[in-house]
Design an enzyme around this catalytic site. Structure first.
Site, PDB file in Angstrom:
ATOM      1  N   LYS A 172       4.796 -40.509  54.508  1.00 49.15           N
ATOM      2  CA  LYS A 172       5.825 -40.213  53.731  1.00 49.15           C
ATOM      3  C   LYS A 172       6.837 -41.367  53.412  1.00 49.15           C
ATOM      4  O   LYS A 172       7.653 -41.443  54.542  1.00 49.15           O
ATOM      5  CB  LYS A 172       6.519 -38.869  54.345  1.00 49.15           C
ATOM      6  N   GLU A 246      11.601 -47.055  65.322  1.00 43.71           N
ATOM      7  CA  GLU A 246      12.193 -48.233  64.901  1.00 43.71           C
ATOM      8  C   GLU A 246      13.542 -47.896  64.204  1.00 43.71           C
ATOM      9  O   GLU A 246      13.434 -47.383  63.036  1.00 43.71           O
ATOM     10  CB  GLU A 246      11.367 -49.171  63.988  1.00 43.71           C
ATOM     11  N   CYS A 280      17.540 -53.995  58.907  1.00 44.80           N
ATOM     12  CA  CYS A 280      18.030 -53.572  60.089  1.00 44.80           C
ATOM     13  C   CYS A 280      18.091 -54.763  61.164  1.00 44.80           C
ATOM     14  O   CYS A 280      18.779 -54.731  62.114  1.00 44.80           O
ATOM     15  CB  CYS A 280      16.713 -52.817  60.821  1.00 44.80           C
ATOM     16  N   GLU A 377      26.638 -49.380  62.860  1.00 48.48           N
ATOM     17  CA  GLU A 377      25.563 -50.114  61.645  1.00 48.48           C
ATOM     18  C   GLU A 377      26.247 -49.513  60.508  1.00 48.48           C
ATOM     19  O   GLU A 377      26.343 -48.236  60.211  1.00 48.48           O
ATOM     20  CB  GLU A 377      24.174 -49.546  62.119  1.00 48.48           C
TER      21      GLU A 377
HETATM   22  P1  NAD Z   1      16.698 -42.221  57.260  1.00 43.61           P
HETATM   23  O1  NAD Z   1      16.711 -42.008  58.571  1.00 43.61           O
HETATM   24  O2  NAD Z   1      18.056 -41.750  56.384  1.00 43.61           O
HETATM   25  O3  NAD Z   1      15.371 -41.873  56.561  1.00 43.61           O
HETATM   26  C1  NAD Z   1      14.267 -42.588  57.107  1.00 43.61           C
HETATM   27  C2  NAD Z   1      13.148 -41.802  56.686  1.00 43.61           C
HETATM   28  O4  NAD Z   1      13.058 -40.390  57.370  1.00 43.61           O
HETATM   29  C3  NAD Z   1      12.859 -41.185  55.185  1.00 43.61           C
HETATM   30  O5  NAD Z   1      11.722 -41.220  54.664  1.00 43.61           O
HETATM   31  C4  NAD Z   1      13.389 -39.985  55.333  1.00 43.61           C
HETATM   32  O6  NAD Z   1      12.969 -39.182  53.946  1.00 43.61           O
HETATM   33  C5  NAD Z   1      12.855 -39.426  56.518  1.00 43.61           C
HETATM   34  N1  NAD Z   1      13.566 -38.429  57.358  1.00 43.61           N
HETATM   35  C6  NAD Z   1      14.980 -37.778  56.955  1.00 43.61           C
HETATM   36  N2  NAD Z   1      15.086 -36.874  57.768  1.00 43.61           N
HETATM   37  C7  NAD Z   1      14.005 -36.247  58.437  1.00 43.61           C
HETATM   38  C8  NAD Z   1      13.524 -35.421  59.302  1.00 43.61           C
HETATM   39  N3  NAD Z   1      14.261 -34.551  59.614  1.00 43.61           N
HETATM   40  N4  NAD Z   1      12.451 -35.392  59.910  1.00 43.61           N
HETATM   41  C9  NAD Z   1      11.537 -36.273  59.459  1.00 43.61           C
HETATM   42  N5  NAD Z   1      11.788 -37.365  58.479  1.00 43.61           N
HETATM   43  C10 NAD Z   1      13.013 -37.409  57.772  1.00 43.61           C
HETATM   44  O7  NAD Z   1      16.870 -43.810  57.138  1.00 43.61           O
HETATM   45  P2  NAD Z   1      17.099 -44.593  55.760  1.00 43.61           P
HETATM   46  O8  NAD Z   1      18.315 -44.660  55.242  1.00 43.61           O
HETATM   47  O9  NAD Z   1      15.879 -44.439  54.842  1.00 43.61           O
HETATM   48  O10 NAD Z   1      16.819 -46.137  56.467  1.00 43.61           O
HETATM   49  C11 NAD Z   1      17.976 -46.938  56.875  1.00 43.61           C
HETATM   50  C12 NAD Z   1      17.760 -47.141  58.415  1.00 43.61           C
HETATM   51  O11 NAD Z   1      16.335 -47.816  58.752  1.00 43.61           O
HETATM   52  C13 NAD Z   1      18.944 -48.083  59.123  1.00 43.61           C
HETATM   53  O12 NAD Z   1      19.330 -47.593  60.147  1.00 43.61           O
HETATM   54  C14 NAD Z   1      17.952 -49.215  59.317  1.00 43.61           C
HETATM   55  O13 NAD Z   1      18.466 -49.984  60.457  1.00 43.61           O
HETATM   56  C15 NAD Z   1      16.640 -48.543  59.887  1.00 43.61           C
HETATM   57  N6  NAD Z   1      15.622 -49.500  59.772  1.00 43.61           N
HETATM   58  C16 NAD Z   1      15.029 -49.851  60.830  1.00 43.61           C
HETATM   59  C17 NAD Z   1      14.016 -50.937  60.911  1.00 43.61           C
HETATM   60  C18 NAD Z   1      13.428 -51.376  62.334  1.00 43.61           C
HETATM   61  O14 NAD Z   1      12.146 -51.594  62.132  1.00 43.61           O
HETATM   62  N7  NAD Z   1      13.806 -51.050  63.331  1.00 43.61           N
HETATM   63  C19 NAD Z   1      13.545 -51.401  59.671  1.00 43.61           C
HETATM   64  C20 NAD Z   1      14.034 -50.891  58.423  1.00 43.61           C
HETATM   65  C21 NAD Z   1      15.056 -50.042  58.538  1.00 43.61           C
END
Ligand code: NAD
Length: 474
Positions: A172, A246, A280, A377
């Site tokens: 997803k 992650e 990230c 962040e």
């Molecule tokens: P997010 O947590 O809002 O969403 C990530 C994913 O989770 C999306 O697909 C979203 O639809 C899904 N999601 C949302 N609520 C959920 C739930 N309750 N249960 C299951 N899935 C759910 O994050 P974002 O805004 O898409 O991404 C930004 C974040 O990602 C930043 O904090 C960034 O640092 C992090 N990031 C980390 C890495 C890494 O490898 N450490 C890499 C890229 C991004």
């Protein structure tokens, strides 16, 4: 207007609802209407993955190699076209987008090879006449949940090792960037992978939650925010489901007095602002010792002010738009916080004119390591400058956040570079290189609140996507 369906059990299935995929460089431009899965769709996808598991988990390394190699070859051949799609839906500039697509292609090629190399150990037994060996088996049905900022590389670095190890997949992607994951599914649909072994559901956290909580999903690999990660951890821990997270970062780049000024400025500009600061691993804090501080700050400021913000497909742009209105509001909100808590806004931090979500890279001076802007962040092109007295204070400040993804140092001193590599509390450390920008074939991940569970990528990805069995033979 094109509509893009979900890919379940080898078929393209329409959903009850769809969601518009919007170009952040030009929000009136809709890339397509993408399916939005409900819990019934997730149910179908998990059932398909379950049904496909016995055959795919017993497939030969050669079959897995052929499938993954096919996918990698096609991604690489189409990197210009897929890079254009990525730039349109996520907003990073075209050269960065093409680079990300190529990375995804090489990841599939790497894991095609890994499929041939999965092995075990032969360990001498303490008992006479006994042999002990270990083998690795697929974990089962894996749910993969990905963020918007690397819309093809992250789906690739989760799907490729999952399939290489004989798991079946329900992925997803982020609701903001489903286009690249859809394109990946379309390539996979022609790769020779048996039906049901790879399923794509699109949509927001509702679909994500349904996937996490489905009892037939054996493992969850998640990349995204700490908040969502904690919810997933809670459910998986209580239900004894394997999981890997992650998450975010507040990555420091340390500049010491003895640094090469040009290298230091290059690392700072790249790490803080390239890919619109939406990495990230971006360096959102630049920690500088006092003697080099005036010269470094002046040069960093000059470069920051000169950055050209514009549409992702405009060849003059160095920084693309922010991904959406919500992230733009968040960036602006943090600039206000930065000023209110005593920081000095040196550059940028404003909404720029133009149709897109354009925001000028913000540089804020605040020497208090515990200011919110030095702790939380933002996930945008908002970076701080922090002055410290010496190396000892620099490493102490660098470590003074809950996060620990990546940390960098610019220095010509081998002693300090080595001490930094030892003492930096991060999963990845960089010497005279930006905190962001990593190889595709080596372990990736962080420490402290940035990550949980085994590393992703490289050979270490097998730790998550396989389980070990110990065999005793008398
Ligand atoms: P997010 O947590 O809002 O969403 C990530 C994913 O989770 C999306 O697909 C979203 O639809 C899904 N999601 C949302 N609520 C959920 C739930 N309750 N249960 C299951 N899935 C759910 O994050 P974002 O805004 O898409 O991404 C930004 C974040 O990602 C930043 O904090 C960034 O640092 C992090 N990031 C980390 C890495 C890494 O490898 N450490 C890499 C890229 C991004």
């Amino acid at each position: 207007m094109s509509t893009f369906s979900q890919f379940i059990n080898g078929e393209w299935l329409a959903s009850q609802k769809t969601r518009a995929n919007i170009n952040p460089s030009s929000p009136n431009e809709i890339i397509g209407e993408y399916a939005e899965a409900d819990t019934a769709d997730v149910e179908l996808a998990v059932q398909a993955a379950q049904a496909a598991l016995p055959a795919w988990s017993r497939s030969t390394p050669q079959q897995r190699f052929d499938v993954l190699d096919f996918i990698g070859t096609e991604i690489l051949a189409r990197k210009q076209e897929l890079g254009t799609l990525l730039a349109r839906e996520e907003g990073k500039i075209l050269p960065e987008a093409i680079g990300e697509v190529a990375r995804a292609g090489y990841i599939f090629k790497f894991f095609a090879g890994e499929a041939l190399r999965i092995g075990g150990l032969a360990i001498a037994s303490v008992r006479p006449g006994m042999e002990v060996i270990t083998s690795r088996e697929a974990v089962g049905v894996v749910g993969l949940i990905t963020p918007w900022n690397f819309p093809i590389a992250i789906p690739a670095w989760k799907s490729a090792p999952a399939l290489a190890c004989g798991n079946t997949v329900v992925i997803k992607p982020s609701e903001l960037t489903p286009g690249c994951a859809w394109a990946l599914a379309e390539i996979i649909s022609r790769s020779g992978l048996p039906k049901g072994a790879f399923n794509l559901v699109m949509g927001d956290g509702v679909a994500g939650k349904a996937l996490v909580e489905h009892p037939a999903v054996d493992a969850i690999s998640f990349t995204g925010s700490v908040g969502t990660g904690k919810l997933i951890a809670q459910h998986c821990a209580l239900n004894l489901k394997k999981f890997q997270l992650e998450m975010g970062g507040k990555n420091p780049l340390v500049i010491l007095d003895d640094a090469d000024l040009n290298i230091a400025v290059e690392c700072a500009v790249n790490g803080a602002f390239y890919s619109t600061g939406q990495r990230c691993t971006a360096s959102s804090r630049t920690i500088v010792t006092e003697q080099i501080y005036p010269a470094f700050a002046a040069a960093f400021l000059e470069r920051t002010k000169a950055l050209k913000v514009g549409a992702a497909l405009d060849t003059a742009s160095q920084i693309g738009p922010v991904v959406d209105q919500r992230q733009l509001d968040k960036n602006l909100h943090y600039v206000t916080i930065g000023k209110e808590e005593g920081g000095t806004l040196l550059a940028g931090g404003e909404r720029l004119s133009g149709e897109g979500y354009f925001f000028s890279p913000a540089l804020i001076e605040n020497h208090n390591p515990y200011a919110r802007l030095n702790q939380e962040e933002v996930f945008g092109p908002v970076s701080t400058l922090v002055k410290v007295n010496n190396f000892e204070e620099a490493i102490q400040v660098a470590n003074a956040t809950p996060y620990g993804l990546s940390g960098g140092i610019c220095t010509t001193s081998l002693k300090y570079a080595n001490q930094f590599r030892r003492e930096m509390q991060a999963g990845m450390v960089m010497v005279n290189a930006p905190t962001a920008g990593v190889d595709y074939h080596v372990p990736f991940g962080g420490s402290k609140a940035s990550s949980f569970g085994p590393r992703e990528q490289g050979g270490m990805a097998l730790e998550f996507y396989t389980k070990v069995k110990t065999h005793y033979l008398a």
